[in-house]
Motif scaffolding. Structure first.
Motif, PDB file in Angstrom:
ATOM      1  N   VAL A 176       0.846  -1.198   0.000  1.00 26.06           N
ATOM      2  CA  VAL A 176       0.000   0.000   0.000  1.00 26.06           C
ATOM      3  C   VAL A 176       0.885   1.253   0.000  1.00 26.06           C
ATOM      4  O   VAL A 176       0.643   2.198  -0.754  1.00 26.06           O
ATOM      5  CB  VAL A 176      -0.976  -0.009   1.193  1.00 26.06           C
ATOM      6  N   ALA A 177       1.921   1.253   0.821  1.00 22.44           N
ATOM      7  CA  ALA A 177       2.825   2.404   0.883  1.00 22.44           C
ATOM      8  C   ALA A 177       3.515   2.656  -0.465  1.00 22.44           C
ATOM      9  O   ALA A 177       3.744   3.803  -0.842  1.00 22.44           O
ATOM     10  CB  ALA A 177       3.865   2.196   1.979  1.00 22.44           C
ATOM     11  N   LEU A 178       3.813   1.582  -1.196  1.00 23.82           N
ATOM     12  CA  LEU A 178       4.483   1.703  -2.493  1.00 23.82           C
ATOM     13  C   LEU A 178       3.507   1.865  -3.658  1.00 23.82           C
ATOM     14  O   LEU A 178       3.924   2.145  -4.781  1.00 23.82           O
ATOM     15  CB  LEU A 178       5.361   0.469  -2.743  1.00 23.82           C
ATOM     16  N   GLY A 179       2.212   1.632  -3.405  1.00 22.29           N
ATOM     17  CA  GLY A 179       1.212   1.717  -4.467  1.00 22.29           C
ATOM     18  C   GLY A 179       1.312   0.570  -5.467  1.00 22.29           C
ATOM     19  O   GLY A 179       1.037   0.751  -6.647  1.00 22.29           O
ATOM     20  N   ILE A 180       1.695  -0.604  -4.957  1.00 22.15           N
ATOM     21  CA  ILE A 180       1.874  -1.763  -5.845  1.00 22.15           C
ATOM     22  C   ILE A 180       1.109  -2.973  -5.324  1.00 22.15           C
ATOM     23  O   ILE A 180       0.747  -3.043  -4.147  1.00 22.15           O
ATOM     24  CB  ILE A 180       3.365  -2.135  -6.003  1.00 22.15           C
ATOM     25  N   ALA A 181       0.866  -3.914  -6.230  1.00 25.11           N
ATOM     26  CA  ALA A 181       0.309  -5.215  -5.870  1.00 25.11           C
ATOM     27  C   ALA A 181       1.328  -6.270  -6.241  1.00 25.11           C
ATOM     28  O   ALA A 181       2.017  -6.161  -7.263  1.00 25.11           O
ATOM     29  CB  ALA A 181      -0.989  -5.480  -6.628  1.00 25.11           C
ATOM     30  N   GLN A 182       1.399  -7.264  -5.413  1.00 21.95           N
ATOM     31  CA  GLN A 182       2.278  -8.400  -5.626  1.00 21.95           C
ATOM     32  C   GLN A 182       1.550  -9.587  -5.020  1.00 21.95           C
ATOM     33  O   GLN A 182       0.909  -9.451  -3.986  1.00 21.95           O
ATOM     34  CB  GLN A 182       3.591  -8.122  -4.893  1.00 21.95           C
ATOM     35  N   ALA A 183       1.611 -10.739  -5.663  1.00 24.08           N
ATOM     36  CA  ALA A 183       0.903 -11.914  -5.141  1.00 24.08           C
ATOM     37  C   ALA A 183       1.691 -13.173  -5.455  1.00 24.08           C
ATOM     38  O   ALA A 183       2.571 -13.172  -6.317  1.00 24.08           O
ATOM     39  CB  ALA A 183      -0.495 -11.998  -5.754  1.00 24.08           C
ATOM     40  N   ASN A 184       1.356 -14.230  -4.745  1.00 23.68           N
ATOM     41  CA  ASN A 184       1.970 -15.549  -4.960  1.00 23.68           C
ATOM     42  C   ASN A 184       3.493 -15.474  -4.981  1.00 23.68           C
ATOM     43  O   ASN A 184       4.141 -15.972  -5.898  1.00 23.68           O
ATOM     44  CB  ASN A 184       1.438 -16.193  -6.234  1.00 23.68           C
ATOM     45  N   HIS A 185       4.043 -14.829  -3.986  1.00 27.15           N
ATOM     46  CA  HIS A 185       5.496 -14.716  -3.817  1.00 27.15           C
ATOM     47  C   HIS A 185       6.174 -14.062  -5.020  1.00 27.15           C
ATOM     48  O   HIS A 185       7.275 -14.440  -5.407  1.00 27.15           O
ATOM     49  CB  HIS A 185       6.115 -16.078  -3.502  1.00 27.15           C
ATOM     50  N   GLY A 186       5.488 -13.088  -5.612  1.00 27.09           N
ATOM     51  CA  GLY A 186       6.074 -12.307  -6.692  1.00 27.09           C
ATOM     52  C   GLY A 186       6.050 -12.958  -8.055  1.00 27.09           C
ATOM     53  O   GLY A 186       6.697 -12.475  -8.985  1.00 27.09           O
ATOM     54  N   LYS A 187       5.273 -14.019  -8.211  1.00 24.30           N
ATOM     55  CA  LYS A 187       5.208 -14.700  -9.512  1.00 24.30           C
ATOM     56  C   LYS A 187       4.482 -13.845 -10.550  1.00 24.30           C
ATOM     57  O   LYS A 187       3.513 -13.159 -10.255  1.00 24.30           O
ATOM     58  CB  LYS A 187       4.525 -16.051  -9.353  1.00 24.30           C
ATOM     59  N   ARG A 188       4.972 -13.923 -11.766  1.00 22.85           N
ATOM     60  CA  ARG A 188       4.437 -13.114 -12.861  1.00 22.85           C
ATOM     61  C   ARG A 188       2.983 -13.457 -13.185  1.00 22.85           C
ATOM     62  O   ARG A 188       2.161 -12.574 -13.434  1.00 22.85           O
ATOM     63  CB  ARG A 188       5.304 -13.306 -14.095  1.00 22.85           C
ATOM     64  N   ALA A 189       2.663 -14.740 -13.214  1.00 17.50           N
ATOM     65  CA  ALA A 189       1.328 -15.173 -13.638  1.00 17.50           C
ATOM     66  C   ALA A 189       0.220 -14.520 -12.810  1.00 17.50           C
ATOM     67  O   ALA A 189      -0.833 -14.161 -13.350  1.00 17.50           O
ATOM     68  CB  ALA A 189       1.215 -16.692 -13.570  1.00 17.50           C
ATOM     69  N   ALA A 190       0.451 -14.358 -11.514  1.00 18.79           N
ATOM     70  CA  ALA A 190      -0.584 -13.785 -10.641  1.00 18.79           C
ATOM     71  C   ALA A 190      -0.933 -12.358 -11.051  1.00 18.79           C
ATOM     72  O   ALA A 190      -2.107 -12.029 -11.223  1.00 18.79           O
ATOM     73  CB  ALA A 190      -0.131 -13.824  -9.185  1.00 18.79           C
ATOM     74  N   VAL A 191       0.054 -11.512 -11.219  1.00 12.22           N
ATOM     75  CA  VAL A 191      -0.239 -10.111 -11.550  1.00 12.22           C
ATOM     76  C   VAL A 191      -0.629  -9.932 -13.017  1.00 12.22           C
ATOM     77  O   VAL A 191      -1.303  -8.974 -13.373  1.00 12.22           O
ATOM     78  CB  VAL A 191       0.916  -9.157 -11.157  1.00 12.22           C
ATOM     79  N   GLU A 192      -0.233 -10.860 -13.875  1.00 14.58           N
ATOM     80  CA  GLU A 192      -0.623 -10.792 -15.285  1.00 14.58           C
ATOM     81  C   GLU A 192      -2.110 -11.080 -15.469  1.00 14.58           C
ATOM     82  O   GLU A 192      -2.699 -10.662 -16.466  1.00 14.58           O
ATOM     83  CB  GLU A 192       0.204 -11.762 -16.129  1.00 14.58           C
ATOM     84  N   ARG A 193      -2.725 -11.786 -14.537  1.00 15.10           N
ATOM     85  CA  ARG A 193      -4.163 -12.057 -14.616  1.00 15.10           C
ATOM     86  C   ARG A 193      -4.977 -10.798 -14.357  1.00 15.10           C
ATOM     87  O   ARG A 193      -6.113 -10.678 -14.811  1.00 15.10           O
ATOM     88  CB  ARG A 193      -4.552 -13.123 -13.595  1.00 15.10           C
ATOM     89  N   MET A 194      -4.426  -9.872 -13.615  1.00 19.23           N
ATOM     90  CA  MET A 194      -5.116  -8.627 -13.278  1.00 19.23           C
ATOM     91  C   MET A 194      -5.075  -7.676 -14.466  1.00 19.23           C
ATOM     92  O   MET A 194      -4.096  -7.612 -15.190  1.00 19.23           O
ATOM     93  CB  MET A 194      -4.443  -7.964 -12.083  1.00 19.23           C
ATOM     94  N   ARG A 195      -6.166  -6.920 -14.634  1.00 20.33           N
ATOM     95  CA  ARG A 195      -6.277  -5.955 -15.729  1.00 20.33           C
ATOM     96  C   ARG A 195      -6.648  -4.583 -15.168  1.00 20.33           C
ATOM     97  O   ARG A 195      -7.246  -4.493 -14.086  1.00 20.33           O
ATOM     98  CB  ARG A 195      -7.365  -6.391 -16.715  1.00 20.33           C
ATOM     99  N   PRO A 196      -6.325  -3.521 -15.916  1.00 20.34           N
ATOM    100  CA  PRO A 196      -6.721  -2.186 -15.457  1.00 20.34           C
ATOM    101  C   PRO A 196      -8.223  -2.135 -15.167  1.00 20.34           C
ATOM    102  O   PRO A 196      -9.037  -2.656 -15.923  1.00 20.34           O
ATOM    103  CB  PRO A 196      -6.359  -1.293 -16.651  1.00 20.34           C
ATOM    104  N   GLY A 197      -8.563  -1.533 -14.047  1.00 19.92           N
ATOM    105  CA  GLY A 197      -9.956  -1.416 -13.629  1.00 19.92           C
ATOM    106  C   GLY A 197     -10.438  -2.549 -12.757  1.00 19.92           C
ATOM    107  O   GLY A 197     -11.497  -2.449 -12.143  1.00 19.92           O
ATOM    108  N   ASP A 198      -9.677  -3.650 -12.679  1.00 19.69           N
ATOM    109  CA  ASP A 198     -10.059  -4.763 -11.796  1.00 19.69           C
ATOM    110  C   ASP A 198      -9.953  -4.336 -10.334  1.00 19.69           C
ATOM    111  O   ASP A 198      -9.080  -3.540  -9.961  1.00 19.69           O
ATOM    112  CB  ASP A 198      -9.150  -5.977 -12.008  1.00 19.69           C
ATOM    113  N   GLY A 199     -10.838  -4.878  -9.510  1.00 23.92           N
ATOM    114  CA  GLY A 199     -10.794  -4.626  -8.079  1.00 23.92           C
ATOM    115  C   GLY A 199      -9.891  -5.628  -7.385  1.00 23.92           C
ATOM    116  O   GLY A 199      -9.820  -6.794  -7.774  1.00 23.92           O
TER     117      GLY A 199
END
Length: 154
Positions: A31-54
């Motif tokens: 939150v402090a950095l304004g970023i999301a990271q998931a599944n221990h930083g794996k690419r696939a997790a954040v690639e599933r997210m799209r602009p406007g997704d909650g």
């Protein structure tokens, strides 16, 4: 200010809602950095997210596999219109997590999952806790809206 954003104007896919399971310490840093990271930083997790997704974070514990139990929704935001990127090595090591830019809702209050458990689609199935072990799960629009309203104290 509305909590639920509409899908990105150039997107043809419907808006999606995500629940990331992350320790509170890591959520607060994100939150402090304004970023999301998931599944221990794996690419696939954040690639599933799209602009406007909650995106909502659920924190089972204070730290990763350690610390006091939290069992609460700890942050909420909307994925920004910026592609995923790989961070520089963390703290002199070789860990380079993949991230997304997120606009987090300021002033959202932590909400214990037990306060909403009887009303969530997520927790209506047996062994719902096992689902959370995936690290990133898709939420129903109903669950996202309910959690968002509660975190906004509406």
């Amino acid at each position: 200010m509305p909590i639920i954003a509409t899908a990105h104007a150039t997107s043809t896919a419907p808006q999606r809602y995500w629940l990331a399971v992350v320790s509170r310490v890591h959520v607060l840093r994100g939150v402090a950095l304004g970023i999301a990271q998931a599944n221990h930083g794996k690419r696939a997790a954040v690639e599933r997210m799209r602009p406007g997704d909650g995106l909502i974070y659920y924190s089972p514990r204070e730290g990763m596999r350690a610390g006091a139990p939290v069992r609460s929704f700890t942050a909420i935001g909307i994925i920004d219109d910026r592609p995923a990127w790989q961070a520089d090595p963390q703290e002199g090591g070789c860990f380079r997590p993949w991230r997304r830019s997120v606009s987090y809702r300021q002033g959202a209050r932590e909400t214990p999952i037990d306060a909403l458990r009887d009303d969530l689609d997520l927790t209506s199935v047996p062994n719902w806790g096992m689902v959370l072990r995936r690290g990133l799960v898709e939420l129903s629009a109903h669950d996202y809206a309910l959690i968002a309203r509660t975190m906004a104290q509406e």
